[in-house]
Each structure stands twice: as C-alpha cells, then as structure tokens.
Design an enzyme around this catalytic site. Structure first.
Site, short mmCIF file in Angstrom:
data_model
loop_
_atom_site.label_atom_id
_atom_site.label_comp_id
_atom_site.label_asym_id
_atom_site.label_seq_id
_atom_site.Cartn_x
_atom_site.Cartn_y
_atom_site.Cartn_z
N MET A 276 42.97 57.19 40.67
CA MET A 276 43.40 55.87 41.13
C MET A 276 43.40 55.83 42.64
SD MET A 276 44.43 52.86 40.27
CE MET A 276 44.68 51.58 41.50
N GLU A 309 36.67 56.85 44.40
CA GLU A 309 37.99 56.42 44.91
C GLU A 309 37.93 56.13 46.41
OE1 GLU A 309 39.90 55.67 42.59
OE2 GLU A 309 38.80 56.79 41.07
N GLU A 331 35.43 47.64 40.93
CA GLU A 331 35.02 48.76 40.08
C GLU A 331 33.51 48.94 40.00
OE1 GLU A 331 36.84 51.01 39.49
OE2 GLU A 331 38.84 50.15 39.61
ZN LIG Z 1 37.69 52.61 40.33
#
Ligand SMILES: [Zn+2]
Length: 854
Positions: A276, A309, A331
């Site tokens: 994350m 990330e 994303e």
């Molecule tokens: Zn991601």
C-alpha cells in the site's frame, strides 16, 4: 445508506459544502502488548469550513465506544450523535473545530490498526491499512478521497518501540513506560493514505540524494523494516537498491520532485494485499522477506511492487482520484509503471514485459470475461463496490490499455502528459477528463473516441489471422479478423516466424499497423512467403486474445518451445491457454504442450505459470474420465524434469514444487517422504523450510502425514509462516473430520486473521478431494448472506471465494449457484458479484470439459 456503507452521492454532497483545513490525531497504543486490551484511545480534532452555515454533516467512525463529541466548544451527547458508523453533527458554522474522543479496536483482520504477536519472541507489532475506507476504524474523519487535508499525528506507544507515520517525527518524549511521538504535519493527503507503523521493528537505513535542475538538492532519508525475528532473512540492500534506482527513474520521467520528504518501507505481518502506497510510509506483505530459497520470479515480483508503490507517490498520492470510479487513474498507471520501471530504471529484471504479457494479462483476460466485468472507468456507487474494484480490470487491463496508449500516441506524448498532469493537479483530485486533457495537448490527437472504446466499454477482443496463399506458397492475402462485443482500434505488430538453420523459430518479418473494424487487410504481407507461424500482437502492444490460423497452430504443436524470442514464446503460451479456457483446445492437448515444451522454457516466471495452468487444466478443464491419467502424466513429467534440472537452479526448485503439487502415486510420494527424511537427495536441491512445508502438504493431502508429524514440523518452525502452513496441511487431509474442522474454524468463529482463513480454505478446497467437499455445497449457499452481513468484508470475501465449491464439476453445483442467484436478487451487489464470478468459473470448466471429451 445502511450501516457501514457510504455512497458516492453522500460523498459528493459532503464535498460540495465542506473544505478541511487539517486534522490533529492523537493515538495512545500503550495497551497494545496486553492482549486482553481490545481497544486504544483515539482523539481527533478536525478543523474545517462549511459553505452553508447551519447545515449538518457527519464524520465516519467505526469504534466500540465514543467518549465525547465537541463541536465549536459545544458538547454533544455521544449516545445520540454516534450511530455506530457515523458521528452526526448539526448547526455547522462557517469555520468549525470538531473533536471526537473514542475507544477504537485493535484489528485482527488487517483492516484498520492490525495487531500481531510474533510466536517466535512474543513481541507485538502494529500497522495500519485503510484503503478504501478503514481510517475510520482508527480515528474519526471524513472518509472520502477528495476531502484532502494535512494530518498531524501524535502517537503514544511503549517506550521500547519505534513509531513511523507519513511524515517524519519532530520530537519523541519519554513518559513513564511510554514514549510520545509527535509527527510533522503531512502535505494535504486523503484519509485512506494516512498510516502508522509501531513496534520493535528491525530497521535498515539509507539515504537518497539528487541534484535538482534549480541547483538545490533533494534529500530523501530511506528506511526498510521488518519484524525482528525476520531480520536474518531481510535483504534490505537489495530492497533499498531497487528503491534508489526507482527514485532516479521516476524523477527523470515525471520531472516533479518527490513530495513527501522521507521514504519508509515496512514489511508487515498478516497483510491482506501486496502493498500500500501510504505517502512516505509504504507497507508491504512480509512474505516479500524470503525465509527460504525462492526463484528469481519472486525477486522480480517484489521489485515490481516496490516500483508500483513508488509510482503511486505521484499517481495516487500527489494527484488522487475524486471518487473510486476513477481508481484506475492510479492503479492502472502504477501497474504499468511497475513493469515499465523495471526496464527503464535498469534493474536486473529485463524480462519484465514478458512477465506482464504472461501473468498480469492472464488476470485481465479472466476478469474481463466474467459477466461482472466493467469498463476501466467504473461506476462505483458505494464503498462495497469500491472494495471489489481492486481487480484485474482496474490493474492489469488498465495497465495493458496504457501500454497500447503508449504505442498509439508515442511515449514522449504520454510522459509529457504525465508531467503536465502532476504540475496542474498537485495535491488535488482528478477524473478521466483531466487526464485526457493533458494527453490531447501533448499528442495533438482527439482521444475521446479512443477513450470511449478502451476505457468506457468492457470486454476483450479476439484477433485471428486469415491467410490465403497461391500455388507457390506465397501470401495472396493476410487479414486480421476482430471479434468481440465492441470493436476497437488496435495498434499491433504482426510477426512472421520461420525455422532458421538451427531449427529455431525466429522472426523473419514484422509489420506494424492499425487494426480497426471486423476485418483489416495487412497489405504489406501480400507476396511474402507463407511463414510457419503468424503471430498477431507480436511485441504485445495491444490488449487482445491472440488466435492462430490452422497451419500456424499445427506448427506450434510441433515446435512451440522452439520459438527463440522469450516474449513471442510467452505470448504463444498465453494464447494456447486462452484457447484451452475458451473450450477451443482440449485440456489434454494443452497438457501435452506443457509436458513437451515446459522443460525448454528459460523464463522462470513463465515456467511457474505453465505449472499452475497445467494443474488447472487437469483439475478443472479435463474430461473427468481422463483426470487421473492427466494427473499421473504431470507428476511423471515433474519428476523427469526435476531429475534433469541444473542442480541448485531456480528451475530445479520450480519443478520440485510442481512435483509436490502433483504427487499422487507411490513412487512420487515415496520420493517426497525421502526428501523430508533426508534419505533421498536430489543434487543441488536444498530442502529448506518452505519446501519442507510444500512436501508435507503433498503427504497430508494424500493422507500420509500424521498429526504428530505435522505437529513436530510446526514445533521446528514455530513462526507465523509455520502456523499458516501447518493449518493448511491439517485442512488438506482427506478425511471428513479434517474438512469439518477447517470449515468450523472459519465459519463458527470470528477469531482467525485472514491469513489463517486463507490457509483453511486452501487446504479444504483440494480438487482431488471433491467428494469430501461436496457435502458443503448446500451449506455454503445457505450461509452466504449471513457471512456477508456478519463478517468484515476482507474475511467475507475470503470465505465466499475460498469455500465456493469450484471443484464440483458435475453440473449439480452450477444448478445450486443459479438457484441461489435467482432466489437472492436483493443480496448485496458485491456478494452477488463474487458468486457470479465463481459460478462463471464453474460454467467455463464445464464447457472446457465438453471440449476435452469431444
Ligand atoms: Zn497500487
């Protein structure tokens, strides 16, 4: 909206009247090491403006108890203000100060502030995970991405601990048996991106420095941490090395200095996802700290995640989607940048696009053929929708489409667009139109129709070559046929392959063109000799399913492994797998290709995919009458390749694991037991702890591991990882009692963390034990709604997916799934979506079996 959900409409309404100036969040986690303490104190003071004084609003908060609520000096009664999910406040002023004091719960599901006790040394570790909306489990806030604000965290923790958050700490003050950490205010960020990591973590530190164009220097303190008991395995140099290459690369490409000061990377236990992108404080699943030998594919995957990330620091953290509909804006880009960065940053992982073509795209193709697929820009009505949207479309298809966009507009226009996007929207929120605006400026092209075809529709096209030749074997016409519900513009390369003097299949021609509509003629091919193989989408520029003409397919059956270029070979493997999934190639033919050519496959990641897919082909897609023979063939092939593999190589390890997955007969299981006992050896193969557990799983599933033996292995590896493997082995035993225990551990108790829920469902759902699991199909459908209502969504998703009776391929389970869907039109849409997808997997398996039978 009921309960814990939050709708897009509510979020829009709230954002239309509020602007947040800042949060002060005080957390006291000194109670954490005391396992009897279930809660910690959380105090939030939020300062915000309201454009409609007199209006009311609410803060989001999921807490066992609210102690006080104070709005502009006025105390509100928590008993009436707090409804279990929201703190309601009315009579807002133009400028407001609101303080909420609550007791929040330590989490065991990875949602909110997760608490973990290390069985090795008894130490307690904490970390937070929030996306999409679990910051409200730790402090009261306006839980939506477009109400950004600076956050100032203060954390009181046991004196022996260290604490990290998004910003660096300014002071640490001792206070009896505790220390209080005051952190600097963050830049404006969204609630889901805030983070706290606390505990006696092992830390490695480093530093990154970069001269900027204006003559100043950018200094970024780096750190990487993991639990103390993992420290002996922690290769921080490798992790920080990739980190520094990535920082160099993204600064060159993005031309916007890293905005969050320092860069910490914490590898944390029982993590639900890969990682994350919390600004300045990234969290990763600690399985990326390798206790045993892993193949280079695992190192590549970890490096990819590190860069993914890091790309988010710009795509997502600096510029954030307004609402979850545009989750792809971060994303898809990060997923693309993970692979692009591995090459561009000159890491040692030069096959990143092969991995992308072979593995990431397989995820996208699968997801995009479910009845629940959706456009890349999705319609996300509420938080439950958002939770399920972290899927193969948002990540892998989105990244594939960006790769196609780069082929379509050129990489210069693409990256110049990104640079303008960051400068224009820094610390703000965006939607699709904001991205198209910069890309249209830099490419000079109208991208509306491109976006409509690629981003706002769903489904995958299949591209098929149609070749006609004359009497001399020359191509008279090569056409590309496109099918699918929506026909799209595809920029593709067509590869023509023939045998060279050494017998290898090599590219003898490449034609790049735009494919549009149902049929596109490749004019340049006319007059060329008919090649052995026509490979559409060579170089993997677009997103499509590749089909073959009949002659090419026949030549592949005889020579797929002879394709020299690893990307072309990976694309071909991917294409024949899609044929198998689509019921166009019998599963046993696919298995035959793997048995014949996998031993020649150099790329370790591709080889591991072939193993997984061949196993699925036998377990689910083969005619049941052929299953046993197929399984034997795989195990024999695994043993043959294991014995022939280079000692100590990644390939040897991969084949050893595959043997463990396929071993069924006495000869194979005998070798498995011999390897565990040390009485059998394979030159160069180290039977380390993780491989031992793989071997035990094979014995357990075959009913050849006793409780005492498994307990002894756990005693020798009394770690978090050992506990998971042991649990999976127990659940995998082929007895009614083992299945009942695994089922009950998950269903009848709410105590298990998600890692152990997964271990139980994985052990429970062994395809070869379909008869034992069949008894649970009916209870499964009966329980679904209760599970969805009562369990946290992370756990519920694992139960719904993990216990679905996918191996029940006799048609009965399909009927039960259909009956449940027909009888529960009002069930939560996210639950229906999960069931529809598993049901679709099952229907696909039945179609593939029919193909294999015929
Ligand atoms: Zn991601």
């Amino acid at each position: 909206m009921p309960g814990k959900n939050l709708s897009r409409d509510e979020a829009q309404q709230r954002a239309s009247i509020l602007a947040v100036d800042g949060y002060q969040v005080r957390l006291d986690v000194t109670s954490a090491p005391d396992q009897a303490a279930g809660t910690f104190r959380s105090t939030t003071t939020v300062t915000f403006r309201c454009s409609r004084p007199g209006a009311d609003t609410f803060l989001d908060l999921l807490a066992p108890a609210v102690r006080s609520v104070t709005l502009n000096g006025r105390a509100l009664d928590p008993a009436t203000a707090y409804d279990g999910a929201r703190v309601h406040v009315d009579g807002l002023a133009a400028e407001n100060v609101l303080t909420v004091e609550a007791d929040c719960a330590y989490s065991r599901t990875g949602e909110g502030l997760h608490r973990f006790v290390d069985p090795v040394d008894g130490e307690t570790y904490l970390y937070t995970h929030y996306e999409p909306a679990d910051a409200r489990r730790v402090f009261a806030n306006f839980e939506q991405p477009d109400l950004k604000a600076p956050f100032t965290f203060t954390v009181t923790a046991p004196a022996a601990w260290d604490v990290w958050s998004n910003a660096p700490h300014e002071t640490v003050a001792a206070d009896g048996g505790a220390r209080t950490w005051e952190f600097a205010p963050t830049r404006p960020i969204s609630t889901y991106l805030t983070a706290v990591v606390a505990g006696p973590y092992h830390v490695a530190r480093d530093h990154y420095r970069r001269e900027l164009a204006d003559g100043t220097a950018l200094e970024i303190p780096l750190s990487a941490m993991c639990r103390r008991s993992l420290a002996p395995y922690f290769d921080a140099d490798e992790i920080l090395g990739v980190t520094k290459l990535g920082l160099d690369f993204f600064h060159e490409e993005f031309d916007y200095p890293y905005p969050f000061g320092k860069y910490d990377q914490a590898f944390v236990p029982e993590y639900n996802i890969g990682a994350m992108e919390n600004p300045g404080c990234v969290t990763f699943r600690e399985e990326y700290v390798f206790r045993s030998k892993v193949t280079d594919a695992a190192y590549e995957a970890r490096a990819n995640v590190i860069l993914h990330e890091m790309a988010h620091m710009w795509f997502g953290d600096l510029v954030t989607m307004r609402w979850w509909d545009d989750l792809w804006l971060k994303e898809s880009f990060a997923d693309f940048m993970g692979s692009y960065g591995l090459i561009g940053a000159r890491t040692r992982y030069s096959s990143a696009w092969v991995t992308f073509a072979n593995q990431r795209k397989a995820w996208a193709y699968r997801q995009d053929q479910f009845p629940t697929t959706h456009p890349i820009t999705a319609d996300i009505r509420d938080l439950e929708d958002a939770k399920l949207n972290f899927d193969g479309i948002t990540y892998a298809k989105g990244a594939s489409v960006l790769k196609q966009l780069v082929a379509y507009v050129g990489s210069e226009a693409f990256f110049e667009g990104a640079r303008r996007y960051f400068k224009r929207h820094a610390f703000g929120n965006t939607e699709l139109g904001d991205l198209l605006e910069v890309l249209e400026e830099t490419s000079g092209r109208d991208l509306k129709s491109w976006a409509a075809a690629w981003l706002q529709t769903s489904g995958v096209n299949a591209l098929t070559p149609q070749v006609t030749t004359d009497a001399e074997g020359r191509i008279t016409e090569l056409a590309v046929l496109q099918d699918g519900d929506v026909l799209r513009p595809h920029r593709i390369a067509v590869g023509l392959y023939d045998r060279d003097a050494d017998g290898a299949l090599v590219r003898t021609g490449r034609i790049e063109l735009d494919v549009t509509g149902a049929r596109t003629v490749v004019a340049e091919a006319a007059g060329l000799p008919r090649p052995a193989l026509v490979l559409l989408n060579d170089d993997d520029l677009t997103y499509c399913k590749i089909r073959f003409d009949e002659e090419s397919l026949e030549n592949l059956r005889a020579g797929l492994g002879d394709i020299r270029d690893e990307l072309a070979r990976a694309l071909t493997w991917s294409a024949v797998w899609n044929l198998t999934r689509d019921g166009l190639m019998p599963a046993r033919d696919y298995v035959a290709l793997v048995l014949r050519f996998a031993g020649q496959e150099d790329n370790i990641g591709v080889l591991q995919s072939l193993h997984a897919q061949a196993k699925t082909a036998v377990d689910l897609y083969a005619d049941p009458a052929w299953r046993a023979e197929g399984g034997r063939l795989l195990a024999d092939g695994a043993l043959r390749e294991l014995r022939g593999a280079v000692p100590g190589s990644d390939h040897q390890l991969a084949w050893a694991r595959f043997l463990a997955q396929t071993a069924g007969g006495a000869e194979h299981l005998g070798l498995v037991r011999g390897l565990l006992a040390g009485s059998a050896r394979i030159d160069g193969l180290e039977v380390d702890q993780d491989l031992r557990w793989s071997l035990w799983l094979a014995l357990a599933a075959a009913g050849q591991a006793t409780d005492e033996e498994l307990a002894a292995e756990l005693a020798a590896d009394n770690t978090a990882s050992g506990k998971r493997h042991h649990t999976q082995c127990l659940a995998a035993r082929p007895t009614a009692e083992a299945k009942a225990a695994a089922w009950s551990a998950v269903i009848d108790s709410d105590e298990l963390p998600s890692a152990l829920v997964e271990a139980n469902t994985a052990g429970f759902s062994i395809p070869a034990q379909r008869d034992l699991a069949a008894l649970y199909a009916a209870p499964y459908f009966k329980l679904l709604e209760r599970v969805w209502a009562e369990r946290s969504i992370e756990i519920a998703m694992r139960i719904v997916g993990g216990f679905f009776p996918i191996a029940q391929t006799d048609g009965q389970t399909l009927a039960e799934a259909d009956a449940w869907l027909a009888g529960h039109p009002q069930a939560a849409p996210a639950l229906r979506r999960l069931v529809l997808e598993r049901r679709d997997d099952l229907a696909r398996a039945l179609r593939a079996q029919a193909c294999d039978r015929a």
